[in-house]
Every structure is written in C-alpha cells, then in structure tokens.
Write an enzyme that holds these catalytic residues in place. Structure first.
Site, short mmCIF file in Angstrom:
data_model
loop_
_atom_site.label_atom_id
_atom_site.label_comp_id
_atom_site.label_asym_id
_atom_site.label_seq_id
_atom_site.Cartn_x
_atom_site.Cartn_y
_atom_site.Cartn_z
N LEU A 15 60.84 -10.75 34.56
CA LEU A 15 62.21 -10.25 34.61
C LEU A 15 62.75 -10.33 36.03
O LEU A 15 62.05 -10.03 36.99
CB LEU A 15 62.22 -8.78 34.16
CG LEU A 15 63.53 -8.03 34.17
CD1 LEU A 15 64.48 -8.58 33.11
CD2 LEU A 15 63.29 -6.54 33.92
N CYS A 16 64.01 -10.76 36.16
CA CYS A 16 64.70 -10.74 37.45
C CYS A 16 66.14 -10.34 37.19
O CYS A 16 66.44 -9.75 36.16
CB CYS A 16 64.59 -12.08 38.16
SG CYS A 16 65.45 -13.42 37.32
N GLN A 17 67.04 -10.66 38.10
CA GLN A 17 68.44 -10.27 37.93
C GLN A 17 69.14 -11.09 36.85
O GLN A 17 69.78 -10.55 35.98
CB GLN A 17 69.19 -10.40 39.27
CG GLN A 17 70.55 -9.75 39.28
CD GLN A 17 70.46 -8.23 39.25
OE1 GLN A 17 69.52 -7.64 39.75
NE2 GLN A 17 71.44 -7.60 38.65
N ILE B 228 67.81 -8.82 33.99
CA ILE B 228 68.21 -7.41 33.81
C ILE B 228 69.67 -7.31 33.39
O ILE B 228 70.06 -6.38 32.68
CB ILE B 228 67.90 -6.56 35.08
CG1 ILE B 228 67.86 -5.07 34.76
CG2 ILE B 228 68.89 -6.84 36.17
CD1 ILE B 228 66.56 -4.59 34.22
#
Length: 175
Positions: free
Chosen positions: A68-70, A97
């Site tokens: 998961l990242c931005q 996210i």
C-alpha cells in the site's frame, strides 16, 4: 514470484486479523492517515530482511503481502524491489490509500501530520517565489532557480518520479 493487483473492496473481502498489509509511505503520511493493523516500512528503507523481521515480530501471515502507498506507484516499486527476494505472494492495492479512503474502508486519521505531497508543493512554491523575488531584486540569474523548479515539476509529472519528494522523505520530520 510475480506480483498482482487487488482493489480495495477485494482487500476487505480477504481481510483477516493475521493479514499482512505493508504501507511503504513516509512516516508523516502514515501518521496522517493509515489502515489499521498495517505494517509500515518506508520505500527508501525497505529491504527483504527488514520486511521478514517485521512480519515475524507482528505475528502476521507472511504468505501474501499486500503493498500500500498513496496512489499505487510506490507500491509497484516495492513489489519490483522485493520480487524474487522473499517467499511470499506480492499484491499491490490498486489506487493506494486514496482508493481505500474512496471505498469508505475505515482508516485511522491523525492530526498535525503533513503529507509528502503537501510538503513538495510548499517547497516548490517557496523556491519559485524566492527565485522571482531575487531575480527582480538582486540578479536576473536567480530566475534560473524558478526555471529549474518548473523543469523538475514537469519531469515529475511526466515520469511520476519526484526527486524533491524523495529528498523530503528522508528529512528528520518525516521519520
């Protein structure tokens, strides 16, 4: 093993207490908004050994690692970095996210932490304004500073790689 992608809604369907979600954003980004129960190792600090240590310490199931990242780019980079180096299925959460939040999945929201994107905008704006003011007040050569920042922003937009963001991610307030 190769990696695959999953939507945030598919993630909630697969959710279990020992599920391993790895957030590769900066500490400031994670403080501002995070998925409950996820592990956190910033992309620039990610190594297969550190990941395996974090999984072992957390008691999570390490057969599948959800990245998961931005917005998805750093998670893809993490998957490429880990591919073939750990014995786990690597799954990138599509849209990061931002997509998780849009899917109304419960998140922890912190106060006072500033996102890396916001820090980049502030730094770029400050450098451009400084270049313009100094260009008018001291020497026209300072206009080159504004041009350099503009070229960097174009490069970041075209390649989806931001050197200023990578530099800011290493600053002490983002640890």
């Amino acid at each position: 093993m190769s990696h695959k992608s999953i939507s945030p809604l598919e993630l909630t369907a697969a959710n279990s207490t020992d599920m391993c979600v790895l957030d590769v954003r900066t500490a400031a980004e994670v403080k501002a908004l995070n998925l409950p129960g996820s592990l956190h190792i910033p992309l620039h600090e990610l190594t297969p050994e550190r990941l395996q240590n974090e999984i072992a310490q957390s008691g999570k199931n390490g057969r599948s690692v959800y990245l998961l990242c931005q917005g998805g780019k750093r998670a893809q980079m993490a998957a490429e970095q880990l591919q073939g180096k750990i014995d786990a299925e690597l799954i990138v959460i599509d849209g990061g996210i931002n997509a998780v939040k849009a899917a109304n999945i419960p998140l922890n929201e912190g106060k006072g932490a500033m996102s890396l994107e916001r820090q980049v905008r502030i730094a770029a704006g400050t450098l451009v304004l400084t270049g313009v003011i100094l260009g008018f007040q001291i020497s026209t050569n300072f206009f080159l500073l504004s041009g350099f920042v503009g070229a960097g922003l174009m490069f970041a937009g075209i390649t989806d790689t931001c050197m200023m963001g990578m530099l800011l991610a290493r600053m002490p307030w983002n640890r």
